[in-house]
Design an enzyme around this catalytic site. Structure first.
Site, mmCIF file in Angstrom:
data_model
loop_
_atom_site.group_PDB
_atom_site.id
_atom_site.type_symbol
_atom_site.label_atom_id
_atom_site.label_comp_id
_atom_site.label_asym_id
_atom_site.label_seq_id
_atom_site.Cartn_x
_atom_site.Cartn_y
_atom_site.Cartn_z
ATOM 1 N N LYS A 35 0.964 -1.252 0.128
ATOM 2 C CA LYS A 35 -0.035 0.015 0.166
ATOM 3 C C LYS A 35 1.114 1.223 0.156
ATOM 4 C CE LYS A 35 -3.599 -2.308 2.458
ATOM 5 N NZ LYS A 35 -4.148 -2.870 3.698
ATOM 6 N N GLN A 79 -5.319 -1.633 9.850
ATOM 7 C CA GLN A 79 -5.164 -2.849 9.486
ATOM 8 C C GLN A 79 -5.428 -4.031 10.177
ATOM 9 O OE1 GLN A 79 -3.210 -3.318 6.433
ATOM 10 N NE2 GLN A 79 -3.628 -5.591 6.765
ATOM 11 N N ASP A 104 -11.706 1.981 3.470
ATOM 12 C CA ASP A 104 -11.810 0.621 3.425
ATOM 13 C C ASP A 104 -13.470 0.196 3.385
ATOM 14 O OD1 ASP A 104 -9.972 -1.380 2.888
ATOM 15 O OD2 ASP A 104 -9.592 -1.626 4.983
ATOM 16 N N GLY A 252 -0.696 -12.794 -6.210
ATOM 17 C CA GLY A 252 -0.698 -12.161 -7.604
ATOM 18 C C GLY A 252 -2.024 -11.651 -8.183
#
Length: 691
Positions: A35, A79, A104, A252
């Site tokens: 991030k 987080q 978020d 990924g």
């Protein structure tokens, strides 16, 4: 988009804060580093706040509140998980995040809007949003498809269900209690796996040609890896490849897209902030008054007005939640720490409202001060604060305005009573608790003939008095009927003291309004006593320099100064406009001219505010305004703020704005070193003798 924002507002950068309770979790640290790196690449300022593993829930909440109140921050993410050694309520933490910064999408406000289908009015959680973008990239039309979501967490599963539903898919949510999971999965045209179980979904479960989005992050043993483990998703990738038309890899796949959506939400929040942002302007929402005819009593008006919560008002004017102690829903005491935080900020414009020598019926200085503040704020879009004296036990009538220019709730401003004593006068001139204690120490309590005066310091009670006044020294924040902020603080009498509100309330307000804003304060009684004490005592003590003097006058008051008994004033409407009335008014204007002359001696522009009544005639009002201008007033305007609120003082507000911009230089009329009959001319209090 970040570059476009900088062009429109040079120096501006979107800002994201990541708050983490620090523990050695490789997955959390990996996501955070991704991030921060992504933010730096696109020009977003990203800050990482690390709290120790010993952080308590209250410490986490304080950290969130600090970010909520920082206007330079546009996005905040907490987080998860919060790996503290203490128990932390995650729901309480996510609810604490300001919805407008909740990039978020975890706050219930944003979650509720998403559940209702308000997709444009909320922040969508980043992982579900990223999943939707990945599905869109396949070219598959979601509408009409069967979609299965495995998992129902508030972070991914539940919002993923809502997003698919509002994009017209038929959605099934599966969880730990769902029987025969393979039978549900085989029906899915679109499968989103977010259960958090390694390789739960087998390839043979999938419908041929399905779109598979794997959100899982799981670690399984693998001796061939240096770490002894490898990362896999919730779907058995090798077997799923043979049946799925599209499938996201782990790692990924969803991870980088989640980070991209976080950046998009942060930029969206910053753009929304910029759209509403006006440099130096408060994000304040004023209240529109609902005028009634005939006009109700002051009490009825107060009870009919909507009162803004004190937490909202304090936030709008730039106060932090830690700087305001709420006393109920509509009053708050402001901590003096705000002066340290705003120390480097420039002051606003300083306006003092005074009047002619008051008559028995009053001239309406307080009402005018409040009407002017309402006009400057709600109608002329300026930051405006009113600073007034609070009621005392000996004066509780019309000290906080009236009509549609009053402080509300009326019943609560009466709860601010302190006795108008010598201590009140000392309190109002103090600039800090330390300064207050020094001033209290010097109070003389006895004068023996044989020795020096006995002071509070000699008695050893200065510290105790200071402790008693530790809350009284904090200005009280309230509001007008239009939602304009007001400080009510101290009320030393004007005959035995200096008759002005506190220095502290003025200083705080001047910092909060900013260099283009206005602070409107009121000097007690008339210009011949209250205004001179404002200049000679209050301004000397505070070091503040006023910019404009507003002189309040009424036609009926000037008639009394023209030698008309108060008992005859009530009958004047029956004879208004007569030559006799104008002649009496002209005689009374000599008093006005002298008051203006005295006020101008201090080097300040004077604006006349004629507080009008229905009994006033056009000829009378014209005469008063003309006489004021001849005496040197910069402008003279008629006001109807009692009946019209701020709208009735707009002309006054514009005149004050103009006067504040004219070149002026405030000056005292004498030096502190000048002696008069052997005594300093600047004695703290002036003794008045009744004739």
């Amino acid at each position: 988009e970040v570059g476009e924002m900088r062009i429109g507002c040079p120096g501006f950068r979107p800002c994201l804060v990541v708050l983490q309770v620090k523990l050695n979790r490789c997955d959390s640290n990996l996501y955070i580093s991704m991030k921060l790196k992504a933010a730096a690449e696109i020009g977003i300022c990203a800050n990482h706040i690390r709290l120790p593993k010993t952080a308590t829930e209250e410490e986490v909440l304080r950290g969130i509140l600090a970010v909520n109140e920082d206007s330079a921050v546009h996005g905040l993410i907490v987080q998860l998980p919060l790996d503290s050694i203490h128990r932390i309520n995650i729901q309480r933490v996510t609810q604490c995040i300001a919805p407008e910064k909740d990039v978020d999408g975890l706050n219930s406000v944003n979650a509720g809007k998403l559940a209702r289908g308000d997709l444009t009015g909320c922040f969508i959680p980043c992982t579900p949003s990223g999943c939707m973008e990945l599905i869109a990239q396949t070219g598959v039309n979601i509408a009409g498809k069967n979609a299965v979501v495995i998992g129902r967490s508030k972070i991914v599963g539940a919002p993923m269900h809502d997003l698919l539903l509002w994009n017209h898919a038929t959605v099934t949510t599966c969880h730990t209690m769902t029987p025969d999971l393979p039978a549900q999965v085989i029906k899915a045209d679109i499968l989103v796996a977010c259960a958090g179980k390694a390789e739960l979904v087998k390839g043979e479960w999938l419908k041929k040609g399905a779109v598979v989005i794997d959100c899982g992050i799981n670690h399984i043993p693998d001796r061939s890896r240096p770490s002894g483990a490898r990362v896999v998703g919730d779907v058995d990738f090798p077997s799923a490849l043979t049946r799925a038309a599209f499938i996201t890899p782990v790692p990924g796949g969803v991870g980088p897209m989640t980070v991209a959506m976080l950046m998009e939400n942060t930029v969206k929040s910053a753009k929304k902030f910029l759209k509403a942002f006006q440099p130096g302007k408060w994000p304040i929402v004023y209240t529109k008054i609902n005028r009634q005819h005939p006009q109700p009593s002051d009490g009825e008006i107060s009870q009919s007005c909507a009162v803004k919560p004190i937490s909202s008002l304090s936030s709008e004017v730039g106060l932090l939640s830690s700087e305001v102690e709420a006393y109920g829903k509509s009053r708050g005491k402001v901590q003096l720490d705000v002066l340290k935080r705003t120390e480097a900020l420039p002051n606003g414009k300083y306006v003092v409202v005074t009047g002619i020598t008051p008559t028995l019926m009053g001239e309406g200085k307080t009402t005018t001060a409040l009407g002017l503040a309402q006009a400057l704020g709600a109608h002329l879009n300026m930051n405006a604060f009113a600073c007034l004296r609070q009621p005392t036990h000996c004066n509780t009538v019309n000290v906080t305005g009236g009509g549609y220019s009053q402080i509300i709730p009326m019943e609560e401003d009466r709860l601010n009573l302190l006795v108008a004593s010598e201590i009140m006068a000392v309190l109002s001139l103090s600039s800090s608790l330390e300064d207050l204690q020094q001033r209290l120490s010097k109070i003389i309590v006895a004068q023996p003939q044989s020795r020096e005066p006995v002071t509070v310091k000699d008695l050893g009670v200065a510290g105790m008095l200071n402790m008693i006044l530790k809350d009284a020294i904090k200005p009280c924040l309230m509001q007008t009927v239009e939602g304009t902020p007001v400080f009510l603080h101290t009320n030393p009498l004007c005959d035995i003291a200096h008759g002005n509100s506190s220095i502290l309330s003025d200083k705080i307000a001047l910092k909060l309004v900013g260099p283009d804003g206005f602070v409107v304060t009121e000097a007690g009684w008339g210009a011949d006593i209250g205004l001179e004490k404002f200049f000679n005592i209050k301004c000397r003590s505070s070091g503040l320099q006023p910019d404009v003097v507003v002189m309040v006058v009424t036609v009926r008051g000037l008639k009394m100064h023209g030698r008309v008994p108060s008992t005859q004033i009530a009958n004047m409407p029956l004879q208004r406009g007569t030559l006799q009335n104008l002649q009496l008014l002209e005689v009374g204007c000599s008093h006005l001219r002298k008051q203006i002359e005295n006020s101008r001696a201090y080097g300040l522009p004077v604006v006349l505010a004629v507080n009008t009544f229905s009994s006033d005639t056009g000829a009378e009002l014209d005469m008063v305004c003309q006489q004021a201008r001849l005496a040197g007033a910069l402008d003279a305007v008629c006001c109807t703020h009692w009946s019209d609120g701020g709208a009735g003082a707009v002309a006054l507000g514009m005149a004050v704005q103009s006067a504040a911009e004219t070149p002026h230089s405030f000056n005292f009329l004498y030096s502190l070193e000048v002696k008069f009959n052997g005594l300093p001319k600047c004695c703290s209090f002036i003794i008045l003798t009744k004739c």
